[in-house]
Design a protein around this motif. Structure first.
Motif, PDB file in Angstrom:
ATOM      1  N   LEU B 237     -22.352   5.427  25.976  1.00 40.44           N
ATOM      2  CA  LEU B 237     -21.715   4.644  24.753  1.00 40.44           C
ATOM      3  C   LEU B 237     -20.190   5.165  24.662  1.00 40.44           C
ATOM      4  CD1 LEU B 237     -22.091   2.650  22.131  1.00 40.44           C
ATOM      5  CD2 LEU B 237     -22.375   5.054  20.916  1.00 40.44           C
ATOM      6  N   MET B 238     -20.122   6.518  24.726  1.00 44.33           N
ATOM      7  CA  MET B 238     -18.766   7.155  24.594  1.00 44.33           C
ATOM      8  C   MET B 238     -17.974   7.148  25.876  1.00 44.33           C
ATOM      9  SD  MET B 238     -18.707   8.363  21.473  1.00 44.33           S
ATOM     10  CE  MET B 238     -17.465   9.456  21.505  1.00 44.33           C
ATOM     11  N   GLY B 239     -18.645   6.653  27.156  1.00 45.16           N
ATOM     12  CA  GLY B 239     -17.655   6.368  28.226  1.00 45.16           C
ATOM     13  C   GLY B 239     -17.232   5.061  28.439  1.00 45.16           C
ATOM     14  N   GLY B 252     -22.766  -1.454  33.052  1.00 42.88           N
ATOM     15  CA  GLY B 252     -22.831  -1.527  31.406  1.00 42.88           C
ATOM     16  C   GLY B 252     -23.263  -0.249  31.008  1.00 42.88           C
ATOM     17  N   MET B 253     -23.758  -0.093  29.951  1.00 47.72           N
ATOM     18  CA  MET B 253     -24.369   1.012  29.179  1.00 47.72           C
ATOM     19  C   MET B 253     -25.571   1.440  29.606  1.00 47.72           C
ATOM     20  SD  MET B 253     -23.648   1.499  25.095  1.00 47.72           S
ATOM     21  CE  MET B 253     -24.990   0.408  24.591  1.00 47.72           C
ATOM     22  N   LEU B 254     -26.022   2.581  30.013  1.00 43.43           N
ATOM     23  CA  LEU B 254     -27.595   2.850  29.863  1.00 43.43           C
ATOM     24  C   LEU B 254     -28.082   3.229  28.744  1.00 43.43           C
ATOM     25  CD1 LEU B 254     -28.083   6.428  31.656  1.00 43.43           C
ATOM     26  CD2 LEU B 254     -25.911   5.784  30.187  1.00 43.43           C
ATOM     27  N   GLY B 255     -29.476   3.349  28.915  1.00 44.07           N
ATOM     28  CA  GLY B 255     -30.182   4.136  27.680  1.00 44.07           C
ATOM     29  C   GLY B 255     -30.721   3.173  26.593  1.00 44.07           C
ATOM     30  N   GLY B 405     -20.423   8.149  17.978  1.00 38.95           N
ATOM     31  CA  GLY B 405     -21.286   8.183  19.005  1.00 38.95           C
ATOM     32  C   GLY B 405     -22.483   9.178  18.819  1.00 38.95           C
ATOM     33  N   GLY B 406     -21.997  10.447  18.579  1.00 34.91           N
ATOM     34  CA  GLY B 406     -22.963  11.536  18.749  1.00 34.91           C
ATOM     35  C   GLY B 406     -23.530  11.733  17.092  1.00 34.91           C
ATOM     36  N   LEU B 407     -22.691  11.869  15.812  1.00 39.71           N
ATOM     37  CA  LEU B 407     -23.626  11.797  14.741  1.00 39.71           C
ATOM     38  C   LEU B 407     -24.095  10.391  14.186  1.00 39.71           C
ATOM     39  CD1 LEU B 407     -23.893  14.147  12.802  1.00 39.71           C
ATOM     40  CD2 LEU B 407     -21.992  13.423  11.541  1.00 39.71           C
TER      41      LEU B 407
END
Lengths: 167, 561
Positions: B237-239, B252-255, B405-407
């Motif tokens: 997400l942050m990348g 795309g995004m993973l996860g 992204g983190g919190l």
């Protein structure tokens, strides 16, 4: 497994809270923690005994290094080291037990550093197991109070621990 | 030259090229506010201190200067806490200045006293309680150095009121020299050579780009890597805004809400070259099932990230740009066309898609991306809209995605957008939000208007906390609890009640382009409201039980890898 870690820190306000807080909030259990100034003014050494597997200890070390006031982290369990703990035990004494207690004190190479008619204060240094054994031996006489410093440790030999160069 | 503590603070900010400070005054910072009248530094008065920290964070993330926020003691300081934690989790450099009761009162439970250095210990990179005014120049020099080097992060400086008023003989600070702080920026050359060999041997490598690459400002170097190594590219997400999202090999995004193709690639690859990604649980899901057959090369500036969440086979402590400076020149052209085709086939079979019949968030975000050419600064709040933005806004320029992204902080987007807009006055700044998040900090509309910032709010209104609803849909057997807002305002009227604003509502697909164009070109603070369904679900969803090995795809279809 039990690991002994030396943490060299700048002696600044709040540094102990930062270190101990790091352990508690990441779920690492401190078994013992002792702090005192080193020969270099402004620099203190903490000796921390912590339980955990290799992975946990690796994280502990890395997280400690992230604290700005931490100068060096030495994993003493990786090398030969000596460890000692100091204990003071206030003990009930009577005429009939006095001689017996002095024998125990002698066997453990400890000292009586205060006495009156009803009590002794005994001082001993040694490894955790020795201190625990002494405590056990004196238990039957009635321990009034006890205080242990927590473990302090240094690596063996003439050489300073790898990477420790503060001066 | 004798100066006061307050003057020393402002001088330190001037010396660090600070042009803006986001804050909220109070009794314990009146000397600082008085001194702000004697400087060119512009103070931006927010409506609540949390927003000061978020705005400074948005400013910091999209400019070359460190964001600075200022609050008074006690409740002012505690209101900063969420903002500081948000910056900490996303490694955003931030200087948070708080006032403190006078030194003689410290520890007496005085009016508006709180131990803010104690409260924030776990969420700052470092903190200071100033006990002597003469320490201020060096403390600030150190604080800026700490916040903006290594793994970046917030530094808090707590200054008692009497210290702000004390005069002292000013001495220029020296270059920060901190005994215990020596971040390593450069990779071990032997390790770099080793990684080259491993990559050459690999048959199915992939390049995983994280937020660390954004902070490292290595866009050119990444492009060079992608040109040489024709391998699949994924981001966290942050990348997302570390690279041009239109690259052919980008899947795309993973996860958790990643694409089917990227999660397939993670399952199938034999090598992950991770650049600035920290293997967060939303990216890896269950670590037991994550990239089981892959060798993992992990490049990160923070040694503590290596091996923290997953076992790393080749750890490299380095700034990403410095790593690429060493790595790019030694690698030859490598081609993995077969492997890429494999993923492409799956991507064609399971593309990211949305319902074309009824209006919905992905559809609007897709159009928004198209009409802004992927070049706008996109801030988000936290919720379904955030995930849709990550999935459907394809960034064509670097460093444009500002999200917590983190919190995962609801209420982040609007104040962050204020900081972004102050830092980038000519840019298009958009905050994509939901009705839940917007209501957390929407008083900041007034701040944006006072500052003349033509921010665009794209509000997806479903009168509910729909990402939580989604969790309850999958995890609580559709038993919905505490997610419905039954008294939402008329958001268009609310925004229009402020002077010089515009508000539009999109009710029909045919209006989308027209409204977006009007909003982008009217030069005003604008709300675009889209009413959406609570039945909306962010697909794909990785399995809570099996991680990225199983995805719930659209229309109830399941993908098992």
């Amino acid at each position: 497994m039990e690991h002994t870690i030396s943490v060299i820190v700048e002696n600044k306000a709040g540094v102990l809270t930062r270190v101990s807080g790091l352990f508690s909030r990441r779920g690492y259990n401190i078994k013992s923690l002792a702090v005192g100034e080193t020969d270099v003014p402004g620099i203190s050494r903490m000796t921390i005994v912590v339980n955990g597997d290799e992975k946990t200890i690796e994280q502990v070390e890395k997280q400690l290094y992230k604290l700005i006031d931490v100068i060096k982290v030495i994993h003493l369990t990786d090398e030969e080291f000596v460890e000692r703990e100091l204990v003071l035990i206030k003990l009930n004494v009577s005429k009939s037990t006095r001689t017996e207690i002095l024998q125990v004190v002698d066997i453990f190479r400890s000292k009586v550093i205060d006495m009156n008619v009803n009590s002794f204060v005994i001082e001993a240094t040694g490894t955790t197991s020795k201190i625990s054994a002494l405590e056990k031996a004196l238990q039957p006489y009635g321990i009034q109070e006890i205080v242990r410093t927590g473990m302090i440790a240094l690596s063996r030999g003439a050489k300073k621990s790898k990477g420790v160069s503060i001066k | 030259m004798k100066i006061t503590g307050a003057r020393a603070v402002i001088k330190a900010l001037e010396d660090n090229n600070i042009k803006y400070i986001y804050g909220y005054p109070g009794g314990a910072v009146t000397p600082l506010y008085d001194e702000l009248l004697n400087t060119d530094i512009e103070h931006i008065l927010v409506r609540e201190e949390q927003s000061a920290a978020h705005a400074a964070s948005g400013h910091s993330r999209t400019s070359d200067t460190v964001g600075v926020c200022l609050a008074t003691s006690g409740p002012g300081a505690t209101n900063l806490v969420t903002g500081i934690a948000t910056a900490f989790m996303d490694s955003v450099p931030l200087i948070a200045i708080t006032g403190q009761v006078s030194t003689s009162m410290v520890g007496t439970d005085a009016f508006q006293e709180v131990d803010i250095t104690g409260i924030t210990l776990p969420i700052v990179k470092h903190s200071y309680l100033v006990k002597d005014a003469s320490e201020i120049p060096q403390i600030f020099a150190n604080a800026f150095h700490i916040a903006n080097t290594g793994r970046k992060g917030p530094v808090l400086i707590d200054i008692p009121k009497d210290i702000q008023l004390t005069s002292f003989e000013y001495v220029e600070p020296t270059k920060p020299k901190l005994m215990g702080y020596n971040p390593n920026y450069y990779p071990n050359i032997k390790q770099v050579a080793r990684i080259k060999k491993i990559l050459e041997k690999s048959k199915k490598p992939l390049l995983l780009i994280g937020g660390g690459a954004v902070y490292s400002k290595c866009f050119k170097e990444l492009e060079e890597l992608f040109e040489k190594v024709n391998a699949p590219i994924l981001t966290t997400l942050m990348g997302k805004s570390a690279i041009n999202n239109n690259l052919e090999n980008y899947f795309g995004m993973l996860g958790l809400h990643g694409t089917a193709a990227s999660n397939y690639a993670i399952n199938q690859c034999d090598l992950i070259l991770s650049l600035g990604a920290r293997f967060d649980d939303r990216a890896t899901m269950l670590t037991d099932n994550f990239a089981k057959n892959a060798t993992i090369v992990h490049v990160d500036i923070d040694p503590a990230e290596l091996g923290k969440n997953i076992t790393t086979h080749y750890p490299v402590v380095s700034d990403i740009k410095n790593f690429l400076d060493e790595f790019n020149p030694i690698i030859e052209k490598l081609d993995y066309s077969n492997w890429i085709n494999d993923i492409k086939k799956l991507d064609e079979k399971y593309p990211m898609k949305y319902n074309k019949e009824n209006i919905n968030p992905p559809m609007v975000i897709d159009r928004l991306c198209n009409l802004t050419k992927g070049e706008a600064y996109i801030c988000t709040e936290v919720g379904q809209h955030q995930m849709f933005a990550a999935q459907f806004y394809k960034f064509s320029k670097p460093d444009r995605f500002v999200t917590s992204g983190g919190l995962g902080t609801m209420g982040y987007g609007l104040p962050a957008a204020i900081g972004v807009a102050k830092a980038n006055p000519d840019a298009t700044v958009i905050n994509i939000c939901g009705d839940g998040s917007l209501q957390m900090n929407f008083a900041e509309i007034a701040t944006a208007l006072e500052q003349n910032l033509p921010i665009k709010l794209f509000l997806f209104n479903n009168s509910s906390l729909n990402l939580v609803r989604q969790l309850q849909y999958f995890g609580s057997n559709k038993r919905y609890s505490g997610i419905e807002f039954t008294c939402n305002p008329d958001f268009c009227k609310l925004v229009k009640s402020y002077p010089n604003t515009e508000a539009y509502r999109i009710d029909d697909i045919s209006q989308i382009d027209d409204v977006i164009n009007k909003a982008l070109n009217n030069g005003k603070f604008t709300l675009v409201e889209v009413n959406t369904q609570t039945t909306e679900i962010v697909y794909p969803v990785a399995s809570a039980r099996l991680g990225v090995k199983k995805l719930d795809y659209f229309d109830g279809e399941e993908i098992l890898y």
